[in-house]
Write a protein that holds these residues in place. Structure first.
Motif, PDB file in Angstrom:
ATOM      1  N   GLN A  57       0.779  -1.231   0.000  1.00 15.07           N
ATOM      2  CA  GLN A  57       0.000   0.000   0.000  1.00 15.07           C
ATOM      3  C   GLN A  57       0.816   1.290   0.000  1.00 15.07           C
ATOM      4  O   GLN A  57       0.320   2.334  -0.441  1.00 15.07           O
ATOM      5  N   LEU A  58       2.064   1.260   0.498  1.00  8.80           N
ATOM      6  CA  LEU A  58       2.776   2.508   0.731  1.00  8.80           C
ATOM      7  C   LEU A  58       4.141   2.600   0.049  1.00  8.80           C
ATOM      8  O   LEU A  58       4.543   3.680  -0.372  1.00  8.80           O
ATOM      9  N   ASN A  59       4.868   1.497  -0.013  1.00  9.58           N
ATOM     10  CA  ASN A  59       6.227   1.524  -0.555  1.00  9.58           C
ATOM     11  C   ASN A  59       6.499   0.196  -1.263  1.00  9.58           C
ATOM     12  O   ASN A  59       7.048  -0.736  -0.687  1.00  9.58           O
ATOM     13  N   ARG A  60       6.130   0.132  -2.525  1.00  7.68           N
ATOM     14  CA  ARG A  60       6.218  -1.124  -3.274  1.00  7.68           C
ATOM     15  C   ARG A  60       7.656  -1.577  -3.494  1.00  7.68           C
ATOM     16  O   ARG A  60       7.913  -2.745  -3.763  1.00  7.68           O
ATOM     17  N   SER A  61       8.596  -0.661  -3.395  1.00  3.34           N
ATOM     18  CA  SER A  61       9.997  -1.020  -3.642  1.00  3.34           C
ATOM     19  C   SER A  61      10.710  -1.548  -2.392  1.00  3.34           C
ATOM     20  O   SER A  61      11.847  -2.014  -2.478  1.00  3.34           O
ATOM     21  N   LEU A  62      10.066  -1.500  -1.234  1.00  2.00           N
ATOM     22  CA  LEU A  62      10.695  -1.971   0.003  1.00  2.00           C
ATOM     23  C   LEU A  62      10.958  -3.467  -0.074  1.00  2.00           C
ATOM     24  O   LEU A  62      10.095  -4.241  -0.480  1.00  2.00           O
TER      25      LEU A  62
END
Length: 262
Positions: free
Chosen positions: A179-184
């Motif tokens: 939902q917030l940081n797809r690259s994490l």
């Protein structure tokens, strides 16, 4: 570990585990120091209201004019709050207990999960590595750190409830990724306070490796008196006792992190 091609410039790594006493701050401080010692311009961000990472580098909270709280709440820029350390190439963004109030203050604002990412943006290109020492909780501060980060290092003590305790963190990471940081990504899992003489440590270590596979670092951090003593002298172990087993292991960890980043 299996490395991936990831650009190292300005790489932001959060060190997180909501369970206290697993070597999270010790890892953040000494990994940042070891990366700087290896020639990488590094920034350690103390994102824990307890301020233990700052204390570990000899900072006295009462003497600070600006800290992580001021940066997060947009009262000052990150560059203005940075401190030099005794290790060349290593800078510190310190924390004080004031940071605890930020979670309450941020609730009223839109996009509150991204405030620290925005604050970090201007300074980020000046560093090769940025290490964030997260608080031992899964609140809004940790969420801000995960939204700002490229990857996550999870320190895990080799004890019976290690995998049980980390399950909530993994759920939070999954939500952030969706939902917030797809690259994490989970960069690595670090075994801490390891004693190979104890059967339970070896059994739990094997369970962690079975669960996380090649995301577990080859380096493990032993129980080491020098590691425990160093913070009380306001030094990373690399300065306090450069020849200690703890210092050696964090240098080895830094080399794994560098290999992964390449």
């Amino acid at each position: 570990m299996v490395s991936q091609e990831v650009e190292a410039i300005g790489r932001v790594i959060a060190v997180a585990n909501q369970k206290g006493g697993v070597g999270k701050t010790t890892t953040a401080v000494n990994l940042a120091a070891a990366l700087a010692e290896a020639g990488e311009k590094s920034l350690l961000i103390d994102f824990d209201p307890q301020g233990n990472a700052s204390t570990s580098l000899g900072v006295r909270q009462e003497e600070l004019r600006a800290c992580c709280y001021n940066v997060l709440m947009k009262n000052t820029t990150l560059g203005e709050a940075l401190l030099a350390t005794e290790i060349p190439l290593l800078s510190l963004l310190p924390a004080t207990t004031a940071l605890a109030g930020a979670e309450i203050e941020l609730v009223q604002y839109a996009n509150r999960e991204y405030w620290f990412k925005e604050a970090l943006a201007e300074t980020r290109p000046a560093f090769s590595f940025i290490i964030i020492d997260c608080p031992p909780s899964l609140g809004l501060l940790t969420l801000n750190a995960l939204c700002a980060a490229d990857s996550l290092i999870i320190p895990m003590q080799c004890e019976f409830f290690a995998l049980v305790g980390v399950s909530n963190l993994l759920k939070t990471v999954s939500v952030v990724q969706e939902q917030l940081n797809r690259s994490l990504q989970i960069e690595g899992v670090l075994l801490t306070m390891f004693d190979g003489r104890l059967n339970v440590n070896n059994q739990v270590a094997q369970e962690i490796r079975n669960y996380f596979g090649n995301r577990v670092y080859q380096t493990h951090i032993p129980r080491n008196v020098r590691l425990s003593e160093a913070p009380s002298f306001g030094m990373p172990v690399l300065l306090y006792d450069p020849r200690s087993k703890g210092a050696y292991c964090y240098r080895e960890l830094a080399q794994e992190v560098l290999a992964y980043a390449r």
